[in-house]
Design an enzyme around this catalytic site. Structure first.
Site, PDB file in Angstrom:
ATOM      1  N   ASP A 129      35.955  31.617  36.070  1.00  0.00           N
ATOM      2  CA  ASP A 129      36.604  31.865  37.349  1.00  0.00           C
ATOM      3  C   ASP A 129      36.021  33.150  37.925  1.00  0.00           C
ATOM      4  O   ASP A 129      35.566  34.024  37.208  1.00  0.00           O
ATOM      5  CB  ASP A 129      38.112  31.967  37.166  1.00  0.00           C
ATOM      6  CG  ASP A 129      38.827  31.985  38.505  1.00  0.00           C
ATOM      7  OD1 ASP A 129      38.238  31.512  39.482  1.00  0.00           O
ATOM      8  OD2 ASP A 129      39.954  32.483  38.564  1.00  0.00           O
ATOM      9  N   SER A 130      36.054  33.230  39.246  1.00  0.00           N
ATOM     10  CA  SER A 130      35.314  34.288  39.930  1.00  0.00           C
ATOM     11  C   SER A 130      36.033  35.622  40.024  1.00  0.00           C
ATOM     12  O   SER A 130      35.425  36.630  40.313  1.00  0.00           O
ATOM     13  CB  SER A 130      35.046  33.830  41.354  1.00  0.00           C
ATOM     14  OG  SER A 130      36.294  33.593  41.998  1.00  0.00           O
ATOM     15  N   GLY A 131      37.332  35.627  39.800  1.00  0.00           N
ATOM     16  CA  GLY A 131      38.113  36.815  40.133  1.00  0.00           C
ATOM     17  C   GLY A 131      38.869  36.620  41.434  1.00  0.00           C
ATOM     18  O   GLY A 131      39.612  37.495  41.866  1.00  0.00           O
ATOM     19  N   PHE A 135      41.310  34.673  41.912  1.00  0.00           N
ATOM     20  CA  PHE A 135      42.748  34.670  41.680  1.00  0.00           C
ATOM     21  C   PHE A 135      43.289  36.094  41.567  1.00  0.00           C
ATOM     22  O   PHE A 135      44.416  36.369  41.950  1.00  0.00           O
ATOM     23  CB  PHE A 135      43.097  33.880  40.414  1.00  0.00           C
ATOM     24  CG  PHE A 135      44.579  33.751  40.199  1.00  0.00           C
ATOM     25  CD1 PHE A 135      45.344  32.925  41.007  1.00  0.00           C
ATOM     26  CD2 PHE A 135      45.228  34.475  39.205  1.00  0.00           C
ATOM     27  CE1 PHE A 135      46.724  32.826  40.832  1.00  0.00           C
ATOM     28  CE2 PHE A 135      46.594  34.372  39.020  1.00  0.00           C
ATOM     29  CZ  PHE A 135      47.344  33.552  39.837  1.00  0.00           C
ATOM     30  N   ASP A 138      36.834  33.796  46.162  1.00  0.00           N
ATOM     31  CA  ASP A 138      37.657  33.335  47.279  1.00  0.00           C
ATOM     32  C   ASP A 138      38.793  34.306  47.539  1.00  0.00           C
ATOM     33  O   ASP A 138      39.126  35.132  46.691  1.00  0.00           O
ATOM     34  CB  ASP A 138      38.209  31.924  46.994  1.00  0.00           C
ATOM     35  CG  ASP A 138      39.079  31.883  45.749  1.00  0.00           C
ATOM     36  OD1 ASP A 138      38.717  32.524  44.758  1.00  0.00           O
ATOM     37  OD2 ASP A 138      40.128  31.222  45.766  1.00  0.00           O
ATOM     38  N   ASP A 185      42.984  23.605  34.568  1.00  0.00           N
ATOM     39  CA  ASP A 185      43.097  24.712  33.626  1.00  0.00           C
ATOM     40  C   ASP A 185      44.454  25.330  33.880  1.00  0.00           C
ATOM     41  O   ASP A 185      45.014  25.190  34.967  1.00  0.00           O
ATOM     42  CB  ASP A 185      42.007  25.763  33.856  1.00  0.00           C
ATOM     43  CG  ASP A 185      42.387  26.714  34.971  1.00  0.00           C
ATOM     44  OD1 ASP A 185      42.231  26.327  36.140  1.00  0.00           O
ATOM     45  OD2 ASP A 185      42.876  27.812  34.685  1.00  0.00           O
TER      46      ASP A 185
END
Length: 407
Positions: free
Chosen positions: A120-122, A124, A179, A327
């Site tokens: 995940d990119s961060g 969240f 995002d 997930d």
RNA sequence: GCAAGUGUGGCGGAGUGGUCAAACGCACCAGACUGUAAAUCUGGCGACCUUGUGUCUACGGUGGUUCAAAUCCACCCGCUUGCA
């Protein structure tokens, strides 16, 4: 690189190919945010059923021999083992640092895990540490996000470009664009987050292709292989030579913004699409209609990823909307907090009624956990030994796989 | 035996005259947890019921002072330490 093998209604059964092997979808990837599923060792995750002696699995892990039976996707599928895990760019950047992980040979080597990793990119954390958080000094600008680690106070910046760079350095199999993740917001804020998310997705894609090109130029001096930016229709899609890049659909509970976001992201073109955000409203209603709405508008031939979803009930519903990947922290976190999901219902193992319950945790699921009685696991929780959480984590992951494949 | 101290809810431990059914821990009971700031957090925890700014019983025991006592006094009982 994604092939649908069978459809039942809107439910899909397919294969997603990655650099570290195939994922038979639908699939649930447990959250290993900081490089581990809390309380579990990689050799346990690979064999939740406890069919193989740990030493044998450890040996195979060390050799990264993905041709062996245990790592054969069909066998893994048959026995409902974990097919991929999720790690987090923000957390690994924060500690131990992506350069450190790169130097240690990449995330797979560092954590001794041979199967696919989705990072995940961060994005969240843009929500959880900035928008949602109070008393923290992080902020989001059009250029990226500046975080303040709530514990260390350390400041970190993440831009669309650096998020991609870091995920390359980690050696991710499935990367996610940065995002601007939002909770329920007023329309103006949501609109801004959607525009930003689309803009960041574009920048991520550009950086992603740059990095592939650099990699190709390096490889080219040794061979003729060439990374394809879109190999989804390739007959030989199993032998892919590049990581995948997924985009994230934002828009909160606003249907038109969600639709707009889907349109713009699909124009750019990604290997897969995530339903992002945490779109529940004040009444804490899980937005099934919204997930369905988005799924119906996503490309049929690309994997759909319901990010952070969810409870078993949520997942079962989303399967029927055509989501392929999931997930969530629920199976691992709730396990640590004493909640087991079983074929006989939820078991709050610390409840007094299990103090003298000699029945197995879940007689219907062949797993390491089902070899123990409820009263023993109850005991483990009461004495606060982490083995209790470990066994429930195994149970919950086993159960999540069970619902994906049997319900 | 003398002296000093001490006795509070299942346990540890606050409280030294009213706002005390009694802080805070622990234990116990239940709940929450959705791209992990989470081995965390939230409630409950004397009894009873018509669940309420409700009734009753409670701070070793018995008696007393006071409008009012876990808190002050007397005696008794128990425990701890010191001196014989």
């Amino acid at each position: 690189m994604f092939k649908i093998l069978e459809k039942r209604g809107d439910r899909r059964y397919g294969i997603l190919s990655t650099l570290h092997g195939d994922i038979y979808t639908p699939a649930f990837g447990p959250d290993a945010t900081r490089g581990l599923i809390k309380n579990l060792a990689p050799h346990e995750i690979l064999d939740l059923s406890g069919r193989y002696p740990p030493i044998e699995i450890l040996r195979l892990l060390a050799s990264h021999d993905t041709n062996h039976d245990i790592f054969n996707n069909k066998l893994r599928k048959q026995y409902n083992e974990i097919q991929f895990i999720l790690s987090n760019t923000y957390h690994l950047m924060s500690y131990p640092g992506y350069e450190f992980i790169k130097e240690s040979g990449g995330l797979h080597t560092f954590i001794n895990w041979p199967l696919p990793i989705l990072t995940d990119s961060g994005g969240f954390q843009v929500f959880s540490l900035i928008h949602k958080a109070q008393n923290l000094k992080g902020k989001v600008t059009d250029n990226g996000a500046i975080f303040q680690n709530p514990i260390t106070g350390q400041k970190l910046e993440l831009t669309p470009e650096s998020a991609i760079d870091i995920q390359f350095n980690l050696g991710s199999d499935i990367m996610v664009v940065l995002d601007d993740c939002r909770h329920y917001q007023d329309h103006k804020e949501l609109k801004r987050s959607v525009y930003r998310t689309i803009e960041w997705a574009k920048r991520c894609k550009i950086r992603f292709e740059q990095r592939l090109k650099e990699k190709f130029n390096k490889l080219n001096t040794h061979s003729n292989s060439q990374p394809h930016s879109d190999a989804s229709n390739n007959e030989r899609s199993h032998r892919i030579d590049r990581p995948l890049l997924f985009a994230v659909v934002q828009g909160g509970i606003d249907y038109s913004l969600r639709e707009y976001c889907v349109q713009e992201l699909t124009k750019i073109g990604f290997d897969g699409y995530g339903f992002g955000g945490w779109a529940i409203n004040e009444k804490e209603y899980f937005p099934y209609d919204l997930l369905k709405f988005v799924a119906e508008r996503l490309p049929e031939d690309k994997p759909r990823y319901a990010m952070g979803v969810g409870t078993p009930t949520n997942i079962i519903q989303c399967l029927d909307f055509g989501y392929d990947l999931f997930d969530c922290v629920i199976p691992s976190r709730n396990a640590r907090h004493g909640l087991a999901y079983t074929t006989q219902g939820e078991v709050r193992i610390q409840n007094a009624k299990y103090k003298k319950d000699k029945s197995p945790l879940d007689p219907n699921l062949p797993s390491i956990a089902s070899k123990y009685t409820k009263e023993y696991i109850h005991h483990l929780f009461k004495i606060q030994d982490s083995l209790g959480g470990e066994l429930l984590t195994i149970q919950n992951l086993k159960y999540f796989n069970y619902i994906l494949n049997n319900l």
